[in-house]
Design a protein around this motif. Structure first.
Motif, PDB file in Angstrom:
ATOM      1  N   VAL A 175     -37.077 -23.392   1.573  1.00  0.00           N
ATOM      2  CA  VAL A 175     -37.471 -22.029   1.198  1.00  0.00           C
ATOM      3  C   VAL A 175     -38.150 -22.043  -0.175  1.00  0.00           C
ATOM      4  N   ALA A 176     -37.624 -22.839  -1.108  1.00  0.00           N
ATOM      5  CA  ALA A 176     -38.220 -22.940  -2.448  1.00  0.00           C
ATOM      6  C   ALA A 176     -39.641 -23.493  -2.365  1.00  0.00           C
ATOM      7  N   ALA A 177     -39.828 -24.530  -1.559  1.00  0.00           N
ATOM      8  CA  ALA A 177     -41.153 -25.132  -1.421  1.00  0.00           C
ATOM      9  C   ALA A 177     -42.148 -24.141  -0.829  1.00  0.00           C
ATOM     10  N   ARG A 178     -41.694 -23.356   0.140  1.00  0.00           N
ATOM     11  CA  ARG A 178     -42.579 -22.359   0.746  1.00  0.00           C
ATOM     12  C   ARG A 178     -42.964 -21.297  -0.275  1.00  0.00           C
ATOM     13  N   ALA A 179     -42.012 -20.860  -1.068  1.00  0.00           N
ATOM     14  CA  ALA A 179     -42.301 -19.845  -2.082  1.00  0.00           C
ATOM     15  C   ALA A 179     -43.281 -20.375  -3.123  1.00  0.00           C
ATOM     16  N   MET A 180     -43.076 -21.611  -3.554  1.00  0.00           N
ATOM     17  CA  MET A 180     -43.989 -22.201  -4.536  1.00  0.00           C
ATOM     18  C   MET A 180     -45.388 -22.349  -3.963  1.00  0.00           C
ATOM     19  N   ALA A 181     -45.476 -22.742  -2.702  1.00  0.00           N
ATOM     20  CA  ALA A 181     -46.788 -22.896  -2.067  1.00  0.00           C
ATOM     21  C   ALA A 181     -47.502 -21.547  -1.956  1.00  0.00           C
ATOM     22  N   LEU A 182     -46.732 -20.490  -1.650  1.00  0.00           N
ATOM     23  CA  LEU A 182     -47.331 -19.162  -1.541  1.00  0.00           C
ATOM     24  C   LEU A 182     -47.943 -18.726  -2.869  1.00  0.00           C
ATOM     25  N   VAL A 183     -47.303 -19.098  -3.964  1.00  0.00           N
ATOM     26  CA  VAL A 183     -47.842 -18.742  -5.279  1.00  0.00           C
ATOM     27  C   VAL A 183     -49.065 -19.593  -5.612  1.00  0.00           C
ATOM     28  N   MET A 184     -48.948 -20.900  -5.493  1.00  0.00           N
ATOM     29  CA  MET A 184     -50.006 -21.794  -5.964  1.00  0.00           C
ATOM     30  C   MET A 184     -51.250 -21.780  -5.081  1.00  0.00           C
ATOM     31  N   PHE A 185     -51.078 -21.528  -3.783  1.00  0.00           N
ATOM     32  CA  PHE A 185     -52.236 -21.550  -2.881  1.00  0.00           C
ATOM     33  C   PHE A 185     -52.712 -20.158  -2.497  1.00  0.00           C
ATOM     34  N   CYS A 186     -52.171 -19.145  -3.159  1.00  0.00           N
ATOM     35  CA  CYS A 186     -52.665 -17.783  -2.963  1.00  0.00           C
ATOM     36  C   CYS A 186     -54.105 -17.717  -3.486  1.00  0.00           C
ATOM     37  N   PRO A 187     -55.035 -17.104  -2.754  1.00  0.00           N
ATOM     38  CA  PRO A 187     -56.421 -17.022  -3.227  1.00  0.00           C
ATOM     39  C   PRO A 187     -56.539 -16.371  -4.609  1.00  0.00           C
ATOM     40  N   LEU A 188     -55.684 -15.393  -4.903  1.00  0.00           N
ATOM     41  CA  LEU A 188     -55.734 -14.761  -6.222  1.00  0.00           C
ATOM     42  C   LEU A 188     -55.390 -15.755  -7.325  1.00  0.00           C
ATOM     43  N   THR A 189     -54.439 -16.650  -7.042  1.00  0.00           N
ATOM     44  CA  THR A 189     -54.098 -17.672  -8.031  1.00  0.00           C
ATOM     45  C   THR A 189     -55.263 -18.625  -8.240  1.00  0.00           C
ATOM     46  N   LEU A 190     -55.885 -19.047  -7.149  1.00  0.00           N
ATOM     47  CA  LEU A 190     -56.986 -20.005  -7.234  1.00  0.00           C
ATOM     48  C   LEU A 190     -58.185 -19.421  -7.976  1.00  0.00           C
ATOM     49  N   VAL A 191     -58.524 -18.177  -7.658  1.00  0.00           N
ATOM     50  CA  VAL A 191     -59.743 -17.584  -8.222  1.00  0.00           C
ATOM     51  C   VAL A 191     -59.479 -16.927  -9.569  1.00  0.00           C
ATOM     52  N   GLU A 192     -58.494 -16.021  -9.607  1.00  0.00           N
ATOM     53  CA  GLU A 192     -58.295 -15.216 -10.810  1.00  0.00           C
ATOM     54  C   GLU A 192     -57.537 -15.958 -11.911  1.00  0.00           C
ATOM     55  N   ALA A 193     -56.637 -16.863 -11.540  1.00  0.00           N
ATOM     56  CA  ALA A 193     -55.864 -17.581 -12.567  1.00  0.00           C
ATOM     57  C   ALA A 193     -56.523 -18.902 -12.933  1.00  0.00           C
ATOM     58  N   SER A 194     -56.614 -19.814 -11.978  1.00  0.00           N
ATOM     59  CA  SER A 194     -57.101 -21.155 -12.296  1.00  0.00           C
ATOM     60  C   SER A 194     -58.550 -21.178 -12.736  1.00  0.00           C
ATOM     61  N   ASN A 195     -59.401 -20.323 -12.129  1.00  0.00           N
ATOM     62  CA  ASN A 195     -60.802 -20.333 -12.525  1.00  0.00           C
ATOM     63  C   ASN A 195     -61.126 -19.258 -13.561  1.00  0.00           C
ATOM     64  N   ASN A 196     -60.845 -17.995 -13.238  1.00  0.00           N
ATOM     65  CA  ASN A 196     -61.241 -16.903 -14.129  1.00  0.00           C
ATOM     66  C   ASN A 196     -60.309 -16.712 -15.322  1.00  0.00           C
ATOM     67  N   ALA A 197     -59.165 -17.379 -15.319  1.00  0.00           N
ATOM     68  CA  ALA A 197     -58.232 -17.333 -16.449  1.00  0.00           C
ATOM     69  C   ALA A 197     -57.792 -15.911 -16.770  1.00  0.00           C
ATOM     70  N   HIS A 198     -57.586 -15.093 -15.749  1.00  0.00           N
ATOM     71  CA  HIS A 198     -57.193 -13.700 -15.978  1.00  0.00           C
ATOM     72  C   HIS A 198     -55.764 -13.636 -16.505  1.00  0.00           C
ATOM     73  N   ASN A 199     -55.536 -12.772 -17.485  1.00  0.00           N
ATOM     74  CA  ASN A 199     -54.211 -12.750 -18.116  1.00  0.00           C
ATOM     75  C   ASN A 199     -53.124 -12.104 -17.272  1.00  0.00           C
ATOM     76  N   ASP A 200     -53.459 -11.554 -16.109  1.00  0.00           N
ATOM     77  CA  ASP A 200     -52.413 -11.022 -15.231  1.00  0.00           C
ATOM     78  C   ASP A 200     -51.437 -12.113 -14.794  1.00  0.00           C
ATOM     79  N   ILE A 201     -51.893 -13.368 -14.753  1.00  0.00           N
ATOM     80  CA  ILE A 201     -51.005 -14.444 -14.323  1.00  0.00           C
ATOM     81  C   ILE A 201     -49.871 -14.647 -15.326  1.00  0.00           C
ATOM     82  N   ILE A 202     -50.086 -14.306 -16.591  1.00  0.00           N
ATOM     83  CA  ILE A 202     -48.995 -14.391 -17.569  1.00  0.00           C
ATOM     84  C   ILE A 202     -47.955 -13.321 -17.262  1.00  0.00           C
TER      85      ILE A 202
END
Length: 232
Positions: free
Chosen positions: A135-162
């Motif tokens: 269950v922990a691995a699934r939850a972590m995957a949902l966060v890290m591979f969410c399109p919003l994480t990929l685009v808005e956090a990892s690339n656009n560096a949006h501060n909402d991820i903080i």
């Protein structure tokens, strides 16, 4: 996430504004809420970079002091390099995403162990520890591979991820039934931007109603009857 991190922000100019705010504070010693068009000289490359959206010239920082001081620290480290500013904001966002994923995974694991055999699992009959890890691995995957994480956090560096770190900590303390620490976790959000007050306000109302055992009206067979507002 590493692929998204391999190029500078391409879909938003927010990180350019973060850099401009930090430079305003560090290089020119201006107040964080001074309009950027006044704080930055016309020839400053950071001022020119945000020129695609001239509305940025008429306002100062749109964020809370906690994030503004983080932008100041980035400007201190990056100096005159705009690319270094952007890369540092990307690294901060990726770090926040990883921390959010780890905390969310721990919250999901503890929740699953509380649910016992009722937890949905891909491994029926598996030991509780193995089920919790899954269950922990699934939850972590949902966060890290969410399109919003990929685009808005990892690339656009949006501060909402903080702010997401704040929400993840909140979820963990809710699972642990620690309302005081859940409340403290939500205090991180408003330090980044004012929208964090929304979740904090809703949770404050929830705690208040829970403590006062407010009786909310509802329709019954004979009209309006009271129902006690309760929570775990």
């Amino acid at each position: 996430n590493l692929v998204a991190l391999s190029v500078p922000p391409v879909l938003a100019d927010d990180s350019l504004v973060y850099a401009a705010v930090g430079r305003t504070m560090f290089m020119y010693h201006r107040d964080m809420y001074t309009p950027l068009g006044e704080a930055l000289p016309p020839t400053d490359i950071f001022r020119i970079a945000i020129g695609n959206n001239e509305s940025w010239y008429t306002v100062g920082s749109a964020y809370s002091p906690g994030f503004n001081w983080l932008a100041y620290a980035v400007s201190y480290l990056a100096g005159d390099s705009m690319l270094m500013h952007l890369r540092l904001f990307q690294l901060i966002s990726l770090g926040a995403a990883l921390l959010t994923a780890v905390i969310a995974g721990q919250a999901a694991k503890e929740w699953s162990l509380q649910q016992g055999p009722h937890t949905p699992t891909l491994l029926p009959g598996a030991p509780a520890v193995s089920m919790g890890r899954q269950v922990a691995a699934r939850a972590m995957a949902l966060v890290m591979f969410c399109p919003l994480t990929l685009v808005e956090a990892s690339n656009n560096a949006h501060n909402d991820i903080i702010m997401a770190v704040s929400v993840a900590l909140f979820a963990l303390f809710v699972v642990r039934r620690r309302p005081f620490w859940a409340f403290i976790a939500l205090l991180i959000g408003p330090l980044i931007k004012a929208s964090g007050l929304l979740v904090l306000g809703l949770y404050t109302i929830h705690l208040t109603l829970s403590r006062w055992q407010v009786r909310l009206p509802r329709l019954g067979h004979g009209g309006v009857v009271g129902k006690s507002y309760e929570t775990d």
